[in-house]
Scaffold this motif. Structure first.
Motif, PDB file in Angstrom:
ATOM      1  N   HIS A 155      -2.173  -2.284  -5.038  1.00  0.00           N
ATOM      2  CA  HIS A 155      -3.324  -2.217  -4.142  1.00  0.00           C
ATOM      3  C   HIS A 155      -3.471  -0.833  -3.504  1.00  0.00           C
ATOM      4  O   HIS A 155      -4.587  -0.435  -3.162  1.00  0.00           O
ATOM      5  CB  HIS A 155      -3.215  -3.277  -3.049  1.00  0.00           C
ATOM      6  N   LEU A 156      -2.375  -0.147  -3.316  1.00  0.00           N
ATOM      7  CA  LEU A 156      -2.410   1.190  -2.715  1.00  0.00           C
ATOM      8  C   LEU A 156      -1.478   2.088  -3.510  1.00  0.00           C
ATOM      9  O   LEU A 156      -0.253   1.982  -3.411  1.00  0.00           O
ATOM     10  CB  LEU A 156      -1.972   1.127  -1.243  1.00  0.00           C
ATOM     11  N   ASP A 157      -2.073   3.003  -4.302  1.00  0.00           N
ATOM     12  CA  ASP A 157      -1.272   3.874  -5.151  1.00  0.00           C
ATOM     13  C   ASP A 157      -0.540   4.924  -4.317  1.00  0.00           C
ATOM     14  O   ASP A 157      -0.915   5.229  -3.180  1.00  0.00           O
ATOM     15  CB  ASP A 157      -2.162   4.552  -6.202  1.00  0.00           C
ATOM     16  N   GLU A 158       0.493   5.497  -4.898  1.00  0.00           N
ATOM     17  CA  GLU A 158       1.354   6.428  -4.172  1.00  0.00           C
ATOM     18  C   GLU A 158       0.610   7.686  -3.759  1.00  0.00           C
ATOM     19  O   GLU A 158       0.899   8.282  -2.714  1.00  0.00           O
ATOM     20  CB  GLU A 158       2.564   6.793  -5.043  1.00  0.00           C
ATOM     21  N   LYS A 159      -0.368   8.114  -4.543  1.00  0.00           N
ATOM     22  CA  LYS A 159      -1.107   9.330  -4.210  1.00  0.00           C
ATOM     23  C   LYS A 159      -1.844   9.170  -2.887  1.00  0.00           C
ATOM     24  O   LYS A 159      -1.769  10.029  -2.006  1.00  0.00           O
ATOM     25  CB  LYS A 159      -2.091   9.670  -5.326  1.00  0.00           C
ATOM     26  N   ARG A 160      -2.544   8.050  -2.722  1.00  0.00           N
ATOM     27  CA  ARG A 160      -3.259   7.828  -1.461  1.00  0.00           C
ATOM     28  C   ARG A 160      -2.286   7.526  -0.326  1.00  0.00           C
ATOM     29  O   ARG A 160      -2.481   7.963   0.799  1.00  0.00           O
ATOM     30  CB  ARG A 160      -4.261   6.682  -1.617  1.00  0.00           C
ATOM     31  N   ARG A 161      -1.232   6.771  -0.641  1.00  0.00           N
ATOM     32  CA  ARG A 161      -0.259   6.442   0.388  1.00  0.00           C
ATOM     33  C   ARG A 161       0.361   7.711   0.986  1.00  0.00           C
ATOM     34  O   ARG A 161       0.532   7.822   2.200  1.00  0.00           O
ATOM     35  CB  ARG A 161       0.834   5.550  -0.195  1.00  0.00           C
ATOM     36  N   SER A 162       0.674   8.678   0.134  1.00  0.00           N
ATOM     37  CA  SER A 162       1.336   9.896   0.609  1.00  0.00           C
ATOM     38  C   SER A 162       0.410  10.783   1.433  1.00  0.00           C
ATOM     39  O   SER A 162       0.881  11.617   2.216  1.00  0.00           O
ATOM     40  CB  SER A 162       1.886  10.688  -0.583  1.00  0.00           C
ATOM     41  N   ARG A 163      -0.905  10.591   1.288  1.00  0.00           N
ATOM     42  CA  ARG A 163      -1.857  11.406   2.062  1.00  0.00           C
ATOM     43  C   ARG A 163      -1.991  10.913   3.495  1.00  0.00           C
ATOM     44  O   ARG A 163      -2.519  11.636   4.347  1.00  0.00           O
ATOM     45  CB  ARG A 163      -3.227  11.388   1.391  1.00  0.00           C
ATOM     46  N   ILE A 164      -1.521   9.712   3.759  1.00  0.00           N
ATOM     47  CA  ILE A 164      -1.589   9.158   5.119  1.00  0.00           C
ATOM     48  C   ILE A 164      -0.391   9.652   5.914  1.00  0.00           C
ATOM     49  O   ILE A 164       0.763   9.500   5.483  1.00  0.00           O
ATOM     50  CB  ILE A 164      -1.630   7.629   5.064  1.00  0.00           C
ATOM     51  N   SER A 165      -0.643  10.253   7.041  1.00  0.00           N
ATOM     52  CA  SER A 165       0.425  10.857   7.845  1.00  0.00           C
ATOM     53  C   SER A 165       1.301   9.793   8.496  1.00  0.00           C
ATOM     54  O   SER A 165       0.887   8.640   8.674  1.00  0.00           O
ATOM     55  CB  SER A 165      -0.179  11.752   8.926  1.00  0.00           C
ATOM     56  N   ARG A 166       2.504  10.193   8.867  1.00  0.00           N
ATOM     57  CA  ARG A 166       3.409   9.275   9.561  1.00  0.00           C
ATOM     58  C   ARG A 166       2.797   8.834  10.889  1.00  0.00           C
ATOM     59  O   ARG A 166       2.957   7.698  11.317  1.00  0.00           O
ATOM     60  CB  ARG A 166       4.765   9.938   9.798  1.00  0.00           C
ATOM     61  N   GLU A 167       2.118   9.727  11.565  1.00  0.00           N
ATOM     62  CA  GLU A 167       1.375   9.396  12.787  1.00  0.00           C
ATOM     63  C   GLU A 167      -0.055   9.862  12.563  1.00  0.00           C
ATOM     64  O   GLU A 167      -0.423  10.968  12.920  1.00  0.00           O
ATOM     65  CB  GLU A 167       2.023  10.054  14.007  1.00  0.00           C
ATOM     66  N   HIS A 168      -0.839   8.992  11.955  1.00  0.00           N
ATOM     67  CA  HIS A 168      -2.169   9.368  11.481  1.00  0.00           C
ATOM     68  C   HIS A 168      -3.224   9.269  12.581  1.00  0.00           C
ATOM     69  O   HIS A 168      -4.098  10.124  12.694  1.00  0.00           O
ATOM     70  CB  HIS A 168      -2.557   8.457  10.308  1.00  0.00           C
ATOM     71  N   LEU A 169      -3.143   8.198  13.371  1.00  0.00           N
ATOM     72  CA  LEU A 169      -4.086   7.977  14.461  1.00  0.00           C
ATOM     73  C   LEU A 169      -3.315   7.637  15.728  1.00  0.00           C
ATOM     74  O   LEU A 169      -2.276   6.970  15.679  1.00  0.00           O
ATOM     75  CB  LEU A 169      -5.038   6.819  14.143  1.00  0.00           C
ATOM     76  N   ASP A 226     -17.362  -0.217  14.589  1.00  0.00           N
ATOM     77  CA  ASP A 226     -16.943   1.030  13.950  1.00  0.00           C
ATOM     78  C   ASP A 226     -15.887   0.781  12.884  1.00  0.00           C
ATOM     79  O   ASP A 226     -15.124  -0.185  12.953  1.00  0.00           O
ATOM     80  CB  ASP A 226     -16.367   2.003  14.985  1.00  0.00           C
ATOM     81  N   GLU A 227     -15.847   1.663  11.892  1.00  0.00           N
ATOM     82  CA  GLU A 227     -14.741   1.676  10.941  1.00  0.00           C
ATOM     83  C   GLU A 227     -14.286   3.109  10.742  1.00  0.00           C
ATOM     84  O   GLU A 227     -15.084   4.049  10.800  1.00  0.00           O
ATOM     85  CB  GLU A 227     -15.123   1.036   9.603  1.00  0.00           C
ATOM     86  N   ILE A 228     -12.976   3.274  10.548  1.00  0.00           N
ATOM     87  CA  ILE A 228     -12.364   4.591  10.396  1.00  0.00           C
ATOM     88  C   ILE A 228     -11.798   4.697   8.995  1.00  0.00           C
ATOM     89  O   ILE A 228     -11.028   3.827   8.556  1.00  0.00           O
ATOM     90  CB  ILE A 228     -11.248   4.811  11.434  1.00  0.00           C
ATOM     91  N   GLU A 229     -12.164   5.743   8.288  1.00  0.00           N
ATOM     92  CA  GLU A 229     -11.611   6.010   6.965  1.00  0.00           C
ATOM     93  C   GLU A 229     -10.423   6.956   7.120  1.00  0.00           C
ATOM     94  O   GLU A 229     -10.587   8.123   7.460  1.00  0.00           O
ATOM     95  CB  GLU A 229     -12.668   6.633   6.054  1.00  0.00           C
ATOM     96  N   LEU A 230      -9.212   6.427   6.889  1.00  0.00           N
ATOM     97  CA  LEU A 230      -8.029   7.263   6.986  1.00  0.00           C
ATOM     98  C   LEU A 230      -8.000   8.275   5.852  1.00  0.00           C
ATOM     99  O   LEU A 230      -7.837   9.477   6.076  1.00  0.00           O
ATOM    100  CB  LEU A 230      -6.754   6.404   6.960  1.00  0.00           C
ATOM    101  N   VAL A 231      -8.115   7.772   4.612  1.00  0.00           N
ATOM    102  CA  VAL A 231      -8.312   8.570   3.400  1.00  0.00           C
ATOM    103  C   VAL A 231      -9.280   7.770   2.551  1.00  0.00           C
ATOM    104  O   VAL A 231      -9.522   6.582   2.824  1.00  0.00           O
ATOM    105  CB  VAL A 231      -6.980   8.837   2.649  1.00  0.00           C
TER     106      VAL A 231
END
Length: 388
Positions: A272-286, A345-350
């Motif tokens: 459901h969530l590939d590693e490429k997109r997962r790695s783009r999300i920061s440890r503290e993203h929001l 509202d919706e927030i797009e992380l990546v």
């Protein structure tokens, strides 16, 4: 009773052999179809007659699914003739109809897999998260109606596209109803839901239910202990490519900051969530904080996130950048440029990974941590998992 027994020729115990699916509990309990009693098989007879007229097929077949509660002998007095309840149980025993704890999931599963139309007055609002194909559907649902003084007729339905908030609220309402947590007016039992409850079973974060006038653990049936006022909670949903795959329950404590990041997606399966997109999300993203009853958010990621607003009946607003923290996380709170994170509202992380607020008012009492998506038929998140 002879007229009701003649309906048997239309009943099929296997969904694959039927031309239509019938939401039997909904039809039998629908007073607008005729009769003053709470339940009546005459309503099913009228619907089958309308179906024959609508299709032009005198031998049209149906697979009827009922909730078990429709067949319980203690409610036979709600039929014009108690023998009607006995006849339903006979049909169940002969496998002419299906009866399960909750009919809707199977009804919708059959409709999805087989493409068989559903006859029901229900809008299935609370099921649209699991069955997004219902949104805007104009082909698979028929509603029985009875104009004043006229015969019952079947009307093709436009199921409309409902706002995400409304779907969440209805799903929660279905869960509260299953736990007897709605009062006689259909309102949530705030006297129970605003309290924190403890189960005698170790490591159980109970989902309260009312049974026999007592507050019990839905999972174990044990009496719960009142732990005092419940801290208000708010639920956030994490959607991957449009489908909710996890959620997060936040305690709405004034001024308490919550950092949402990659670890909160840890239990989302790789398919459901590939590693490429997962790695783009920061440890503290929001960074998220509740202030004066409103939710506020700040982008602390390295990739920059964006937000838009989805209002019912209107086109989404253009994407806009979230305010971004340029300095270190130690920057004083008063100097951080938070912005409002509203219910629409919706927030797009990546790309493809979106955060939304749930419409639920009473999300389950759980410790902080990732909430994996529950099994398909869980109405209130009993099986949500915490971060290990």
């Amino acid at each position: 009773m002879a007229a009701f027994r003649r309906m048997q020729r239309h009943l099929r115990g296997e969904a694959e052999r039927a031309d239509f699916l019938i939401d039997l509990s909904n039809i039998v309990r629908e007073r607008t179809l005729g009769g003053p009693t709470a339940r009546s098989l005459e309503r099913l007879r009228l619907v089958l007659r309308a179906l024959r007229a609508w299709t032009g097929d005198q031998e049209v077949t149906v697979h009827a699914i009922a909730d078990n509660s429709l067949l319980r002998p203690q409610f036979d007095g709600e039929f014009p003739d108690p023998a009607e309840g006995a006849l339903l149980r006979e049909w169940r025993d002969r496998e002419l109809i299906a009866a399960i704890d909750k009919a809707d999931p199977d009804l919708l599963d059959h409709a999805k897999v087989l493409g068989t139309p559903v006859i029901s007055g229900d809008s299935f609002k609370g099921h649209r998260g699991v069955h997004p194909w219902i949104q805007g559907d104009r082909e698979h649902f028929l509603k029985p109606e009875r104009p004043a003084g006229g015969p019952v007729r079947l009307v093709p339905r436009d199921m409309r596209v409902l706002a995400d908030q409304e779907v969440s609220r209805e799903r929660e309402r279905d869960g509260l109803k299953a736990r007897n947590l709605l009062d006689f007016r259909g309102r949530a039992r705030a006297d129970v839901l605003e309290r924190s409850w403890r189960c005698p079973r170790p490591a159980c974060f109970p989902s309260p239910a009312i049974r026999g006038g007592k507050v019990v653990c839905r999972a174990h049936g044990t009496l719960l202990t009142d732990g005092g006022p419940r801290r208000p909670r708010l639920q956030l949903k994490i959607l991957i490519d449009g489908e909710c795959r996890a959620w997060e329950n936040l305690t709405q404590d004034e001024g308490t900051e919550f950092a949402l990041g990659r670890r909160h997606l840890a239990r989302i399966a790789p398919e459901h969530l590939d590693e490429k997109r997962r790695s783009r999300i920061s440890r503290e993203h929001l960074l998220i904080v509740c202030r004066r009853g409103t939710l506020r958010v700040l982008d602390t990621s390295r990739v920059r996130s964006r937000m838009r607003t989805l209002r019912p009946g209107a086109a989404p607003t253009p994407w806009r950048d979230l305010p971004h923290l340029e300095g270190p996380l130690a920057t004083p709170t008063a100097e951080r440029p938070f912005c409002a994170f509203g219910p629409d509202d919706e927030i797009e992380l990546v790309p493809g990974v979106v955060l939304r607020r749930s419409g639920q008012r009473w999300p389950g009492e759980r410790p902080e941590g990732v909430r994996a998506k529950p099994p398909r038929r869980s109405g209130d998140g009993d099986e949500m998992t915490s971060l290990g």
